[in-house]
Design a protein around this motif. Structure first.
Motif, PDB file in Angstrom:
ATOM      1  N   THR A 119       0.818  -1.202   0.000  1.00  0.00           N
ATOM      2  CA  THR A 119       0.000   0.000   0.000  1.00  0.00           C
ATOM      3  C   THR A 119       0.856   1.259   0.000  1.00  0.00           C
ATOM      4  O   THR A 119       0.614   2.198  -0.763  1.00  0.00           O
ATOM      5  CB  THR A 119      -0.918   0.001   1.234  1.00  0.00           C
ATOM      6  OG1 THR A 119      -1.783  -1.137   1.175  1.00  0.00           O
ATOM      7  CG2 THR A 119      -1.765   1.257   1.285  1.00  0.00           C
ATOM      8  N   VAL A 120       1.874   1.278   0.841  1.00  0.00           N
ATOM      9  CA  VAL A 120       2.751   2.448   0.931  1.00  0.00           C
ATOM     10  C   VAL A 120       3.560   2.616  -0.352  1.00  0.00           C
ATOM     11  O   VAL A 120       3.728   3.736  -0.853  1.00  0.00           O
ATOM     12  CB  VAL A 120       3.670   2.336   2.159  1.00  0.00           C
ATOM     13  CG1 VAL A 120       4.681   3.480   2.187  1.00  0.00           C
ATOM     14  CG2 VAL A 120       2.846   2.341   3.442  1.00  0.00           C
ATOM     15  N   TRP A 123       1.369   3.927  -3.100  1.00  0.00           N
ATOM     16  CA  TRP A 123       1.134   5.359  -2.887  1.00  0.00           C
ATOM     17  C   TRP A 123       2.365   6.171  -3.278  1.00  0.00           C
ATOM     18  O   TRP A 123       2.255   7.212  -3.939  1.00  0.00           O
ATOM     19  CB  TRP A 123       0.782   5.596  -1.424  1.00  0.00           C
ATOM     20  CG  TRP A 123       0.794   7.038  -1.016  1.00  0.00           C
ATOM     21  CD1 TRP A 123      -0.141   7.986  -1.287  1.00  0.00           C
ATOM     22  CD2 TRP A 123       1.826   7.709  -0.265  1.00  0.00           C
ATOM     23  NE1 TRP A 123       0.220   9.196  -0.749  1.00  0.00           N
ATOM     24  CE2 TRP A 123       1.428   9.054  -0.121  1.00  0.00           C
ATOM     25  CE3 TRP A 123       3.026   7.285   0.297  1.00  0.00           C
ATOM     26  CZ2 TRP A 123       2.203   9.985   0.566  1.00  0.00           C
ATOM     27  CZ3 TRP A 123       3.801   8.212   0.976  1.00  0.00           C
ATOM     28  CH2 TRP A 123       3.397   9.551   1.107  1.00  0.00           C
ATOM     29  N   LYS A 127       1.609   6.614  -7.113  1.00  0.00           N
ATOM     30  CA  LYS A 127       0.759   7.763  -6.766  1.00  0.00           C
ATOM     31  C   LYS A 127      -0.710   7.370  -6.616  1.00  0.00           C
ATOM     32  O   LYS A 127      -1.610   8.158  -6.927  1.00  0.00           O
ATOM     33  CB  LYS A 127       0.892   8.887  -7.813  1.00  0.00           C
ATOM     34  CG  LYS A 127       2.318   9.287  -8.127  1.00  0.00           C
ATOM     35  CD  LYS A 127       3.098   9.710  -6.887  1.00  0.00           C
ATOM     36  CE  LYS A 127       4.528  10.090  -7.243  1.00  0.00           C
ATOM     37  NZ  LYS A 127       5.333  10.414  -6.025  1.00  0.00           N
ATOM     38  N   GLU A 128      -0.968   6.131  -6.165  1.00  0.00           N
ATOM     39  CA  GLU A 128      -2.344   5.698  -5.928  1.00  0.00           C
ATOM     40  C   GLU A 128      -2.896   6.418  -4.699  1.00  0.00           C
ATOM     41  O   GLU A 128      -2.242   6.484  -3.662  1.00  0.00           O
ATOM     42  CB  GLU A 128      -2.404   4.180  -5.719  1.00  0.00           C
ATOM     43  CG  GLU A 128      -2.106   3.394  -6.980  1.00  0.00           C
ATOM     44  CD  GLU A 128      -2.366   1.910  -6.813  1.00  0.00           C
ATOM     45  OE1 GLU A 128      -2.730   1.485  -5.690  1.00  0.00           O
ATOM     46  OE2 GLU A 128      -2.210   1.161  -7.796  1.00  0.00           O
ATOM     47  N   HIS A 129      -4.100   6.949  -4.845  1.00  0.00           N
ATOM     48  CA  HIS A 129      -4.702   7.727  -3.765  1.00  0.00           C
ATOM     49  C   HIS A 129      -5.262   6.810  -2.684  1.00  0.00           C
ATOM     50  O   HIS A 129      -5.832   5.760  -2.963  1.00  0.00           O
ATOM     51  CB  HIS A 129      -5.831   8.604  -4.307  1.00  0.00           C
ATOM     52  CG  HIS A 129      -6.609   9.298  -3.234  1.00  0.00           C
ATOM     53  ND1 HIS A 129      -6.098  10.369  -2.522  1.00  0.00           N
ATOM     54  CD2 HIS A 129      -7.861   9.060  -2.735  1.00  0.00           C
ATOM     55  CE1 HIS A 129      -7.001  10.758  -1.638  1.00  0.00           C
ATOM     56  NE2 HIS A 129      -8.077   9.988  -1.753  1.00  0.00           N
ATOM     57  N   LEU A 130      -5.053   7.214  -1.433  1.00  0.00           N
ATOM     58  CA  LEU A 130      -5.647   6.514  -0.294  1.00  0.00           C
ATOM     59  C   LEU A 130      -6.466   7.521   0.504  1.00  0.00           C
ATOM     60  O   LEU A 130      -6.004   8.636   0.776  1.00  0.00           O
ATOM     61  CB  LEU A 130      -4.569   5.902   0.602  1.00  0.00           C
ATOM     62  CG  LEU A 130      -3.726   4.769   0.004  1.00  0.00           C
ATOM     63  CD1 LEU A 130      -2.667   4.314   1.009  1.00  0.00           C
ATOM     64  CD2 LEU A 130      -4.595   3.604  -0.392  1.00  0.00           C
ATOM     65  N   TRP A 135      -5.878   5.209   5.295  1.00  0.00           N
ATOM     66  CA  TRP A 135      -4.618   5.450   6.018  1.00  0.00           C
ATOM     67  C   TRP A 135      -4.742   5.018   7.477  1.00  0.00           C
ATOM     68  O   TRP A 135      -3.790   4.489   8.057  1.00  0.00           O
ATOM     69  CB  TRP A 135      -4.220   6.925   5.940  1.00  0.00           C
ATOM     70  CG  TRP A 135      -3.443   7.264   4.710  1.00  0.00           C
ATOM     71  CD1 TRP A 135      -3.828   8.086   3.688  1.00  0.00           C
ATOM     72  CD2 TRP A 135      -2.155   6.765   4.347  1.00  0.00           C
ATOM     73  NE1 TRP A 135      -2.863   8.135   2.717  1.00  0.00           N
ATOM     74  CE2 TRP A 135      -1.814   7.343   3.096  1.00  0.00           C
ATOM     75  CE3 TRP A 135      -1.255   5.902   4.961  1.00  0.00           C
ATOM     76  CZ2 TRP A 135      -0.602   7.067   2.456  1.00  0.00           C
ATOM     77  CZ3 TRP A 135      -0.045   5.625   4.312  1.00  0.00           C
ATOM     78  CH2 TRP A 135       0.261   6.203   3.091  1.00  0.00           C
ATOM     79  N   ARG A 240      -6.519  -2.048  -7.963  1.00  0.00           N
ATOM     80  CA  ARG A 240      -5.333  -1.295  -7.609  1.00  0.00           C
ATOM     81  C   ARG A 240      -4.383  -2.174  -6.806  1.00  0.00           C
ATOM     82  O   ARG A 240      -4.786  -3.113  -6.130  1.00  0.00           O
ATOM     83  CB  ARG A 240      -5.703  -0.051  -6.795  1.00  0.00           C
ATOM     84  CG  ARG A 240      -6.571   0.925  -7.555  1.00  0.00           C
ATOM     85  CD  ARG A 240      -6.680   2.243  -6.831  1.00  0.00           C
ATOM     86  NE  ARG A 240      -7.149   2.089  -5.459  1.00  0.00           N
ATOM     87  CZ  ARG A 240      -7.162   3.075  -4.562  1.00  0.00           C
ATOM     88  NH1 ARG A 240      -6.708   4.258  -4.891  1.00  0.00           N
ATOM     89  NH2 ARG A 240      -7.615   2.867  -3.345  1.00  0.00           N
ATOM     90  N   SER A 242      -2.861  -1.478  -4.106  1.00  0.00           N
ATOM     91  CA  SER A 242      -3.169  -1.375  -2.682  1.00  0.00           C
ATOM     92  C   SER A 242      -4.313  -2.306  -2.300  1.00  0.00           C
ATOM     93  O   SER A 242      -4.311  -2.917  -1.233  1.00  0.00           O
ATOM     94  CB  SER A 242      -3.513   0.075  -2.312  1.00  0.00           C
ATOM     95  OG  SER A 242      -4.549   0.571  -3.143  1.00  0.00           O
TER      96      SER A 242
END
Length: 299
Positions: A119-120, A123, A127-130, A135, A240, A242
């Motif tokens: 996930t980190v 991101w 640049k995948e949005h969370l 978070w 995605r 993540s």
């Protein structure tokens, strides 16, 4: 739901891998490197055979597709091929070694850490949005992993090696350059075989003579390598990194249950509470997933 097939593919792959220890533990008397050699060589041979006999047209089409890509896209696809093969090779060796030489709990713990790292990394790199809620779930899962690490620093370091190598693989495969996913997977496994081939004459042990060894290696190659990896790559076409990373928690939960019930490994109240925290994190992450909530609202 729009991505139902991709979710089912990811869930199936991680469920299969959750039972890996049932096949791997009977090979505990063999060196980890030998298990890796035979796993990769058998998998690579099968993939090559399938490609030659059944997928010549796909190979021709993808060669033409590659020629039509821009220079940047060619570079990205080659990184998926060779980088993916390298990350897989490292992950496979670390997983085999930790499962058979350390503990099943330690290898399961690795895949608790992996979704957080995935996930980190998704991101930071993609640049995948969370969302804020996601978070919170990431921090909660990290807290659960931290609880599990108390008093088990060596296990944590081994687990991080497994987790980081697979997280890098997941993130590296996320972008779709239009290549056939099964062909891409074939190339990665064949590259892994070529990568290991020079080391085999120097580092292999005695050639196994037991028929059970080769039967188990065949099961690992087909049902625990080729099939779930193909499902994993298919899932990444519609989900995605993540999201796939969070679904990965299915693997360690099953591994932990097997360690406890089948292999009799000891677990204390602190570890049980940590698993509870992580399960809660999985629920929260998916609850705050904007795509899932939008699809649910549309029904």
């Amino acid at each position: 739901m729009k991505n139902t097939k991709h979710y089912l593919a990811a869930i199936t792959a991680f469920t299969i891998w959750g039972f890996f220890s049932l096949v791997l533990r009977p090979l505990q008397t063999y060196p980890s490197l030998d298990i890796l050699f035979y796993r990769v060589f058998v998998s690579g041979g099968l993939m090559l055979l399938v490609g030659i006999l059944l997928r010549r047209k796909v190979w021709t089409e993808n060669r033409q597709h590659f020629a039509a890509l821009s220079a940047a896209e060619k570079k990205g696809l080659l990184f998926q091929l060779f980088g993916g093969g390298l990350f897989l090779t490292a992950n496979w060796y670390f997983f085999i070694y930790v499962t058979n030489e350390v503990s099943i709990k330690a290898s399961a713990f690795a895949y608790l850490v992996c979704p957080v790292l995935t996930t980190v990394l998704a991101w930071a790199i993609l640049k995948e949005h969370l969302s804020r809620g996601q978070w919170v779930a990431v921090l909660l899962s990290a807290t659960g992993c931290g609880i599990l690490a108390v008093g088990h620093l060596t296990d944590l370091l081994y687990s991080l090696l497994i987790a980081f190598s697979y997280a890098l693989y997941l993130v590296s495969q996320r972008k779709n350059y239009g290549a056939d996913r099964f062909l891409l997977l074939s190339g990665q496994i064949l590259f892994s075989a070529l990568l290991l081939l020079p080391f085999y004459p120097v580092y292999h042990g005695l050639v196994p003579v037991a028929g059970r060894f080769y039967i188990l290696i065949a099961v690992i190659a087909v049902f625990l390598t080729i099939f779930p990896l193909w499902l994993n790559l298919y899932a990444l076409k519609g989900l995605r990194s993540s999201t796939v990373g969070i679904l990965l928690y299915i693997n360690p939960v099953l591994g932990f249950m097997l360690a406890l019930t089948v292999f009799g490994e000891k677990v204390d109240a602190l570890q049980l509470s940590a698993y509870g925290v992580i399960v809660l994190a999985v629920v929260l992450f998916n609850w705050f997933n904007p795509a899932i909530r939008a699809q649910a609202a549309a029904k």
